[in-house]
Design an enzyme around this catalytic site. Structure first.
Site, short mmCIF file in Angstrom:
data_model
loop_
_atom_site.label_atom_id
_atom_site.label_comp_id
_atom_site.label_asym_id
_atom_site.label_seq_id
_atom_site.Cartn_x
_atom_site.Cartn_y
_atom_site.Cartn_z
N TYR A 70 -2.40 -8.93 15.94
CA TYR A 70 -2.18 -7.89 14.92
C TYR A 70 -3.15 -6.72 15.14
O TYR A 70 -2.73 -5.56 15.24
CB TYR A 70 -2.37 -8.50 13.52
CG TYR A 70 -2.55 -7.48 12.45
CD1 TYR A 70 -1.50 -6.64 12.09
CD2 TYR A 70 -3.77 -7.34 11.78
CE1 TYR A 70 -1.68 -5.68 11.10
CE2 TYR A 70 -3.95 -6.40 10.80
CZ TYR A 70 -2.91 -5.57 10.46
OH TYR A 70 -3.08 -4.62 9.49
N ILE A 87 0.85 -1.20 0.00
CA ILE A 87 0.00 0.00 0.00
C ILE A 87 0.88 1.25 0.00
O ILE A 87 0.59 2.23 -0.68
CB ILE A 87 -0.96 -0.02 1.21
CG1 ILE A 87 -1.78 -1.33 1.19
CG2 ILE A 87 -1.90 1.18 1.16
CD1 ILE A 87 -2.59 -1.59 2.44
N ALA A 92 4.78 -1.84 9.25
CA ALA A 92 4.25 -2.71 10.30
C ALA A 92 4.26 -4.14 9.79
O ALA A 92 4.33 -4.38 8.59
CB ALA A 92 2.81 -2.31 10.65
N ASN A 96 -10.24 -4.69 3.06
CA ASN A 96 -9.27 -5.56 2.37
C ASN A 96 -8.64 -4.86 1.17
O ASN A 96 -9.27 -4.76 0.11
CB ASN A 96 -9.94 -6.86 1.96
CG ASN A 96 -10.15 -7.78 3.14
OD1 ASN A 96 -10.79 -7.40 4.13
ND2 ASN A 96 -9.60 -8.97 3.08
N LEU A 109 13.01 -2.73 4.49
CA LEU A 109 12.99 -3.69 3.37
C LEU A 109 12.77 -5.14 3.83
O LEU A 109 13.04 -6.07 3.08
CB LEU A 109 14.25 -3.58 2.50
CG LEU A 109 14.47 -2.20 1.85
CD1 LEU A 109 15.78 -2.19 1.04
CD2 LEU A 109 13.30 -1.83 0.94
#
Ligand code: UFG
Length: 323
Positions: free
Chosen positions: A141, A12, A75, A170, A33
């Site tokens: 999470y 995203i 994250a 989603n 990364l």
């Protein structure tokens, strides 16, 4: 604006960086990364490879870059992994987030846009999901994302940091250059498209006995470019608070597979598997608040159109990014 984007090399984040550049912002990506890819970063954006766990390093980055705002994507985001290794999620999502806020305070940066999740609601009592529903995260999470949201509230009160927390449903789809490549792929659409690419013989349906019209889980698939557009509008200093980002329409696993067959023209065999632990039956957003306050609305509402963009990207990048 000069914007520091943590996790800007991820799925995203990379699409959001592209959208920020198009809108004329100056972007510095901060990414370790571990999940992101060098090749996913817009060629005119600068990359600083670093880890949110390194507070001294963060202080140096803020002193040098002098960002006017932060967009925070970095994250860990695998529900199953969070239930096997909670420490990793608390360390990176909560501890790393705390370092980021401390570095912002020290540098006098007072705006953050945070990538949160509908997982903060857990299994909702009513649908569609509004921002007022109770928080009952069903996995570590979601709990760590909620914890960071709560930290934001205190940092606003105590340090005057203004925030926008976007609770995504989603995320799906791709833009021309940037798409979804997770090193461990657990998401439905890329896994179904692997069958059409000839990389898997069949896809798996996790649970066919849910209380939904066809027995499979229903989700609200929101296109990444729609998510990215919301982040750009959230840089407006007048915008703050919590927002659901979804289309308001749900599609079942079987409907997603059917859409993938239609778009790719391939027959996609599926096999029914047991339910996946922690999967709520239906998650559909009420996006009215974002529409009212931000003038934001999803452009992609048809699942076929979303899948088409993912398919175009995966066909161009059959093995994802090269790194
Ligand atoms: N599914 C399958 N087969 C697969 C993959 C997924 O049947 O191969 C099903 C899942 O069980 C679920 C649906 O397809 O019912 C969607 O699964 P995804 O893994 O694509 O997405 P999730 O809804 O599990 O997860 C998303 C985000 C998370 C977020 C969560 C909130 O990826 O970050 O929504 O519930 F936490």
């Amino acid at each position: 604006m000069r914007v520091l984007v943590t996790g800007g090399a991820g799925y995203i984040g990379s699409v959001c960086v592209d959208e920020l550049m198009r809108a004329g912002h100056e972007v510095v990506v901060f990414d370790n990364l571990s999940e992101g890819h060098r090749a996913a970063i817009h060629s005119d954006a600068r990359l600083i490879v670093g880890d949110l766990g390194d507070l001294e390093g963060l202080h140096r980055v803020f002193a040098e870059v002098k960002p006017q705002a932060v967009i925070h994507f970095a994250a860990n985001a695998l529900v199953g992994e969070s239930m096997a290794n909670p420490g990793k999620y608390y360390r990176n999502n909560v501890g790393g987030g705390l370092n980021l806020l401390e570095a912002m305070v020290a540098a006098g940066v007072s705006k953050i846009v945070f990538s949160s999740t509908c997982a903060v609601y857990g299994i909702p009592d009513t649908l569609p999901i509004t921002e007022e529903l109770p928080f009952r995260p069903a996995n570590v999470y979601g709990e760590t994302k909620l914890t960071f949201e709560r930290m934001l509230r205190w940092y606003r009160q105590i340090h005057g940091i203004s925030f926008v927390a976007f609770r995504y449903f989603n995320a799906a789809g791709a833009i021309d250059l940037f798409g979804e490549h997770h090193r461990i792929e657990t998401h439905l659409i890329p896994n179904v498209l692997k069958v059409a690419l000839g990389q898997a013989k069949q896809c798996e349906i996790f649970g066919g006995d849910y209380p939904t019209p066809d027995g499979t889980c229903v989700r609200d698939y929101i296109h990444v470019s729609d998510l990215a557009a919301a982040h750009v509008s959230a840089l407006n200093p007048d915008v703050s608070g919590y927002y659901n980002l979804g289309t308001g329409h749900g599609f079942s696993v079987r409907e997603v597979i059917a859409a993938c067959e239609k778009v790719t023209g391939a027959k996609i065999p599926s096999v029914l598997k047991p339910r996946r632990a922690g999967d709520p039956p239906s998650l559909v957003a009420d996006p009215a608040k974002a529409r009212r306050d931000l003038g934001w609305q999803a452009h992609f509402t048809r699942i076929e159109d979303i899948v088409q963009t993912a398919w175009d990207w995966h066909r161009q990048h059959p093995t994802g990014y090269s790194d």
